[in-house]
Design an enzyme around this catalytic site. Structure first.
Site, short mmCIF file in Angstrom:
data_model
loop_
_atom_site.label_atom_id
_atom_site.label_comp_id
_atom_site.label_asym_id
_atom_site.label_seq_id
_atom_site.Cartn_x
_atom_site.Cartn_y
_atom_site.Cartn_z
N CYS A 115 -8.83 3.47 3.57
CA CYS A 115 -9.57 3.16 4.80
C CYS A 115 -9.89 4.39 5.63
O CYS A 115 -10.71 4.33 6.55
CB CYS A 115 -8.80 2.14 5.64
SG CYS A 115 -8.63 0.56 4.82
N HIS A 254 -10.60 2.64 13.34
CA HIS A 254 -10.78 1.82 12.14
C HIS A 254 -10.54 0.36 12.51
O HIS A 254 -9.53 0.03 13.15
CB HIS A 254 -9.78 2.29 11.07
CG HIS A 254 -9.66 1.37 9.91
ND1 HIS A 254 -10.75 0.82 9.29
CD2 HIS A 254 -8.57 0.88 9.26
CE1 HIS A 254 -10.34 0.04 8.30
NE2 HIS A 254 -9.02 0.05 8.26
N ASN A 284 -11.86 -6.13 8.10
CA ASN A 284 -11.53 -4.76 7.72
C ASN A 284 -12.41 -4.36 6.54
O ASN A 284 -12.23 -4.84 5.42
CB ASN A 284 -10.05 -4.69 7.34
CG ASN A 284 -9.60 -3.28 6.95
OD1 ASN A 284 -10.42 -2.42 6.65
ND2 ASN A 284 -8.30 -3.06 6.95
N1 COA Z 1 -2.12 -18.01 7.59
C1 COA Z 1 -1.02 -18.66 8.03
N2 COA Z 1 0.22 -18.13 7.97
C2 COA Z 1 0.34 -16.92 7.44
C3 COA Z 1 -0.76 -16.19 6.93
C4 COA Z 1 -2.02 -16.79 7.02
N3 COA Z 1 -3.14 -16.19 6.60
N4 COA Z 1 -0.32 -15.00 6.46
C5 COA Z 1 1.00 -14.98 6.65
N5 COA Z 1 1.41 -16.12 7.23
C6 COA Z 1 2.77 -16.52 7.61
C7 COA Z 1 3.82 -15.79 6.82
O1 COA Z 1 4.05 -16.42 5.59
C8 COA Z 1 5.00 -15.88 7.75
O2 COA Z 1 5.58 -17.17 7.63
P1 COA Z 1 7.18 -17.35 7.68
O3 COA Z 1 7.58 -16.89 9.08
O4 COA Z 1 7.35 -18.81 7.46
O5 COA Z 1 7.73 -16.48 6.62
C9 COA Z 1 4.38 -15.80 9.14
O6 COA Z 1 2.99 -16.15 8.97
C10 COA Z 1 4.50 -14.45 9.79
O7 COA Z 1 4.12 -13.46 8.81
P2 COA Z 1 4.07 -11.96 9.15
O8 COA Z 1 3.62 -11.20 7.93
O9 COA Z 1 5.34 -11.52 9.82
O10 COA Z 1 2.89 -11.96 10.22
P3 COA Z 1 2.41 -10.79 11.13
O11 COA Z 1 2.49 -11.21 12.54
O12 COA Z 1 2.99 -9.47 10.75
O13 COA Z 1 0.86 -10.74 10.76
C11 COA Z 1 -0.63 -9.36 9.52
C12 COA Z 1 0.47 -10.39 9.46
C13 COA Z 1 -1.05 -8.99 8.10
C14 COA Z 1 -1.83 -9.96 10.27
C15 COA Z 1 -0.11 -8.11 10.29
O14 COA Z 1 1.12 -7.69 9.76
C16 COA Z 1 -1.08 -6.97 10.24
O15 COA Z 1 -2.18 -7.04 10.74
N6 COA Z 1 -0.67 -5.81 9.66
C17 COA Z 1 -1.53 -4.68 9.49
C18 COA Z 1 -2.41 -4.90 8.32
C19 COA Z 1 -3.55 -3.93 8.20
O16 COA Z 1 -4.18 -3.60 9.16
N7 COA Z 1 -3.80 -3.49 6.98
C20 COA Z 1 -4.88 -2.65 6.63
C21 COA Z 1 -4.59 -1.24 6.95
S1 COA Z 1 -5.97 -0.22 6.52
#
Ligand code: COA
Length: 339
Positions: A115, A254, A284
């Site tokens: 990215c 980004h 993204n």
């Molecule tokens: N819909 C519903 N529930 C979802 C889900 C979705 N699309 N994706 C994950 N969950 C659930 C998980 O299974 C978890 O459930 P559990 O508590 O029963 O285990 C819960 O939601 C929380 O998951 P978690 O991964 O802790 O969520 P989060 O608040 O960290 O959000 C992201 C997840 C991916 C949105 C977040 O971590 C993020 O944005 N990270 C950065 C990613 C990024 O920018 N990547 C690219 C970099 S270039």
């Protein structure tokens, strides 16, 4: 001796027509619009159809950037494409395919910093101009990560979209790209990766059955990395060019996640309305994200000549990079708005 600068004299972007909404994703994985919007700010993203590859998106964005610069393809003497989703896994490079599509008569190569690819490619292009090795450089960021995400993995497939953005850099006496800082930390390689398909783990039936050919991510750790590195790189690049956050007309981070942008805004103490966001509409788009945002800002008439802009990327690798740019293009109505 007067320093030779690299100024952005053209900008363009391209998004595939097909919209992939949160409602569409609800039909594919167990998720819902409310969860996606509250955790990411994303409502929809674009997806290239089967007839399209990354070079098609890149070439269309580049055509628009060349036109907005008032130049023709024969004026370009170097092409650098930032991408981690090339048309072909090994070779030819996506840049060579774009070179042929546009009929450019120049060297062309890809840069892979995930990215952060556009900021890395910008560094290559600006350096070529500053060191007198090129006059006019086309820099593209293009990715089609919808081809590489697992539409059975709800934690990643909701995030990514396809797109391309491009700028034309030209030698200038007046300031343009004032500073760039880049960084990498391969100890974080496992946080965001595609395990299979390279020399470390060629694609075998077993690995494909384990879905290792798709993007895997430790979202929480990537989030923490992003909110740490974006403010730090932004301040470093501003300091390197003798500026501070107060001097910025726009911060263009980004576009990964609105919550990341909100946290960065707080940490930098910058006004919300100076932090550009279009993540709601495009998701993204990886290396395309920053030049897409720049084009969006420019064509909507919100960038003025003289504005100081910071472009800040982060991504797999881990990689990060920030560029401070003095905007010199006049409004799209004077500069020739791309069709
Ligand atoms: N819909 C519903 N529930 C979802 C889900 C979705 N699309 N994706 C994950 N969950 C659930 C998980 O299974 C978890 O459930 P559990 O508590 O029963 O285990 C819960 O939601 C929380 O998951 P978690 O991964 O802790 O969520 P989060 O608040 O960290 O959000 C992201 C997840 C991916 C949105 C977040 O971590 C993020 O944005 N990270 C950065 C990613 C990024 O920018 N990547 C690219 C970099 S270039």
């Amino acid at each position: 001796m007067t320093r030779r600068n690299a100024a952005i004299i053209g900008v363009g972007s391209y998004l595939p027509e097909r919209v992939l909404s949160n409602a569409d994703l609800e039909r594919m994985v167990e998720t819902n619009d409310e969860w996606i919007v509250s955790r990411t700010g994303i409502r929809e993203r674009r997806m290239g159809d089967e007839s399209m590859a990354t070079s098609d998106l890149a070439a269309r964005a580049a055509e628009r950037a060349i036109r907005s610069a008032g130049l023709s393809p024969s004026d370009i003497d170097l092409l650098v494409v930032g991408t981690s989703s090339p048309d072909h896994a090994l070779f030819p490079s996506t840049a060579c395919l774009v070179q042929a599509k546009l009929g450019l008569g120049c060297a062309a190569f890809d840069v892979n910093a995930a990215c952060t690819g556009f900021v890395y490619a910008l560094q290559v292009g600006a350096s070529a101009i500053e060191s007198l090795r090129a006059e006019t450089v086309l820099v593209i960021g293009a990715d089609m990560l919808t081809r590489h995400v697992d539409f059975k993995d709800r934690s990643t497939c909701i995030l990514f979209g396809d797109g391309a953005g491009a700028v034309v850099l030209r030698a200038a006496v007046e300031p343009g790209v004032e500073s760039i800082v880049l960084g990498s930390d391969g100890t974080g390689a496992d946080l965001l990766k595609v395990p299979a398909g390279g020399t470390a783990a060629p694609c075998t039936v077993e690995r494909i059955n384990e879905r290792q050919q798709y993007v895997q991510m430790q979202g929480n750790d990537v989030f923490k990395f992003a909110v740490r590195v974006i403010p730090k790189a932004t301040v470093q690049a501003l300091t390197a060019s003798g500026h501070s956050v107060e001097d910025l007309a726009w911060l263009i981070p980004h576009q990964a996640n609105q919550r990341i942008l909100n946290t960065v805004e707080e940490r930098l103490g910058i006004d919300h309305d100076r932090v550009f966001s279009n993540v709601e509409k495009v998701g993204n788009t990886s290396a395309a994200s920053i030049p897409l945002a720049l084009d969006d800002l420019y064509t909507s008439g919100r960038l003025q000549p003289g504005d100081l802009v910071a472009l800040v990327g982060f991504g797999a690798g881990l990689t990060w990079g920030a560029a401070v740019v003095r905007w010199t293009m006049t409004g799209p109505e004077q500069g020739g708005l791309p069709e």
